[in-house]
Design an enzyme around this catalytic site. Structure first.
Site, PDB file in Angstrom:
ATOM      1  N   CYS A   1      18.233  -4.546  14.191  1.00 51.24           N
ATOM      2  CA  CYS A   1      19.539  -4.283  14.142  1.00 51.24           C
ATOM      3  C   CYS A   1      20.255  -4.092  15.647  1.00 51.24           C
ATOM      4  O   CYS A   1      19.729  -3.252  15.974  1.00 51.24           O
ATOM      5  CB  CYS A   1      20.196  -3.121  13.231  1.00 51.24           C
ATOM      6  SG  CYS A   1      21.557  -2.445  13.199  1.00 51.24           S
TER       7      CYS A   1
ATOM      8  N   TYR B   1      30.154 -11.502  15.022  1.00 50.40           N
ATOM      9  CA  TYR B   1      30.053 -11.741  13.494  1.00 50.40           C
ATOM     10  C   TYR B   1      31.433 -11.907  13.113  1.00 50.40           C
ATOM     11  O   TYR B   1      30.938 -12.845  11.898  1.00 50.40           O
ATOM     12  CB  TYR B   1      29.476  -9.787  13.234  1.00 50.40           C
ATOM     13  CG  TYR B   1      28.602  -9.520  13.132  1.00 50.40           C
ATOM     14  CD1 TYR B   1      27.400  -9.267  12.390  1.00 50.40           C
ATOM     15  CD2 TYR B   1      28.009  -8.888  14.168  1.00 50.40           C
ATOM     16  CE1 TYR B   1      26.679  -8.908  12.276  1.00 50.40           C
ATOM     17  CE2 TYR B   1      26.992  -8.143  14.653  1.00 50.40           C
ATOM     18  CZ  TYR B   1      25.945  -8.235  13.225  1.00 50.40           C
ATOM     19  OH  TYR B   1      24.585  -7.772  12.915  1.00 50.40           O
TER      20      TYR B   1
ATOM     21  N   THR C   1      23.417   1.664   5.865  1.00 47.46           N
ATOM     22  CA  THR C   1      23.254   1.312   7.054  1.00 47.46           C
ATOM     23  C   THR C   1      22.259   2.052   8.232  1.00 47.46           C
ATOM     24  O   THR C   1      22.084   3.124   7.796  1.00 47.46           O
ATOM     25  CB  THR C   1      24.931   1.538   7.532  1.00 47.46           C
ATOM     26  OG1 THR C   1      25.227   2.742   8.146  1.00 47.46           O
ATOM     27  CG2 THR C   1      25.817   0.422   6.652  1.00 47.46           C
TER      28      THR C   1
END
Length: 346
Positions: free
Chosen positions: A55, A186, A122
């Site tokens: 990530c 994104y 997350t």
């Protein structure tokens, strides 16, 4: 059809009815500070950083922790590169259980503090070891606090990644990097219409062209030494050719075809704390396996060739030094090394 909760778990964001990508930025804003104002004071050994090498947002915290020498102060747990709709899991650890927290899923730390936590789970997350409760997942604030609130515990020679004299200039630079580059890729990848995609694409490459120009005559974003701004840009650049160029359709040019940014990225990659925390196998597995809506076959590409990351970059000619008047961090802590098969540094 996935629900909004599913969208959060797999992307950390929503795709709105307007078919444009909007990231959910409502994080747990509790802070760990020297004065303990939020009930969580700075204290060595009290917290565990849970992160995923895959990530980009979590990668920031891994880099900053290493640059500042906080390995002996804040322990680190690494999740696997993929996850299901519920949570990131500790499938890399023996028995699939984090050895410090005793959890199989990061979700358990969130639910320990918020039993009805409604949002996506997350990384990165700082977890209080004694209670097993998540403290914060506010990744932009997290790294700034590692620089400012944990200063007493920094290693000798640690860089000042958030220098007070540069903050006024840094803030708009970092804001533009976040909105246009970090999040811009994104917006391209998760665009729900041709119009939204093309608008996102144009914004992204406008920003990358701006960065090419900015970095043409300065070694780092803020001048002669690395700062938080460089950490934030690096985690997108290092994923660009491996993931964003193809998987997210950010394909005007590869990073290797942008001469200034490519040299700059290699300069950082070859700096302790950056390349030695970068796991290309985890990065590719995460994006190509988890994003089933974009890559339904789950096939992970073999490329790109990573050997170029170790080629000379020539950025020394611009002057400066990554750590300014400080020193680089020492060897990677035992047990925290990236698998040598996952990086050209191996």
């Amino acid at each position: 059809m996935s629900t909004d909760a599913d969208q959060q778990s797999t992307k950390g964001a929503y795709v709105t009815g307007g078919q444009g990508f909007e990231r959910d930025t409502a994080y747990i804003e509790t802070r760990i500070t020297t004065d303990g104002a939020d009930g969580y004071p700075v204290e060595p050994g009290r917290y565990r950083l849970v992160a995923a090498r895959a990530c980009p947002w979590a990668h920031r915290s891994i880099i900053v922790r290493r640059l500042l020498g906080l390995e002996g102060v804040i322990s680190q747990g690494i999740t696997g590169p993929t996850h299901d709709r519920r949570s990131w899991t500790f499938d890399l650890d023996p028995g699939g259980v984090d050895p410090v927290l005793g959890y199989e899923r990061l979700q358990q730390a969130y639910l320990a503090r918020f039993p009805d936590y409604p949002k996506g789970i997350t990384v990165p997350a700082l977890v209080e070891v004694s209670s097993g409760q998540v403290v914060t997942n506010d990744f932009p604030q997290m790294t700034l606090d590692l620089s400012t609130q944990w200063r007493e515990h920094h290693r000798a020679g640690a860089p000042d990644l958030w220098p007070e004299a540069l903050r006024e200039e840094m803030e708009p630079v970092m804001r533009r990097i976040y909105t246009e580059v970090n999040n811009g890729v994104y917006r391209c990848g998760f665009a729900g219409s041709q119009e939204a995609y093309e608008a996102a694409y144009d914004r992204l490459f406008t920003a990358l062209d701006w960065l090419e120009e900015r970095l043409a005559d300065r070694r780092f974003l803020m001048g002669d030494a690395i700062t938080e701004a460089d950490v934030r840009l690096y985690t997108t650049l290092v994923r660009f050719d491996a993931v964003y160029h193809g998987h997210f359709k950010c394909n005007r040019t590869k990073l290797t075809e942008m001469p200034v940014l490519w040299a700059y990225a290699r300069d950082l990659f070859q700096t302790p704390g950056f390349g030695d925390t970068t796991d290309f196998a985890h990065i590719k597995a995460h994006y190509y396996v988890v994003h089933e809506d974009i890559n339904p076959t789950g096939i992970v590409p073999k490329g790109p060739d990573l050997s170029g990351w170790l080629t000379p970059h020539g950025r020394e000619a611009l002057g400066g030094s990554p750590f300014g008047d400080g020193t680089p961090p020492g060897p990677v802590a035992a047990g925290e090394e990236v698998d040598p098969a996952h990086t050209p540094l191996g």
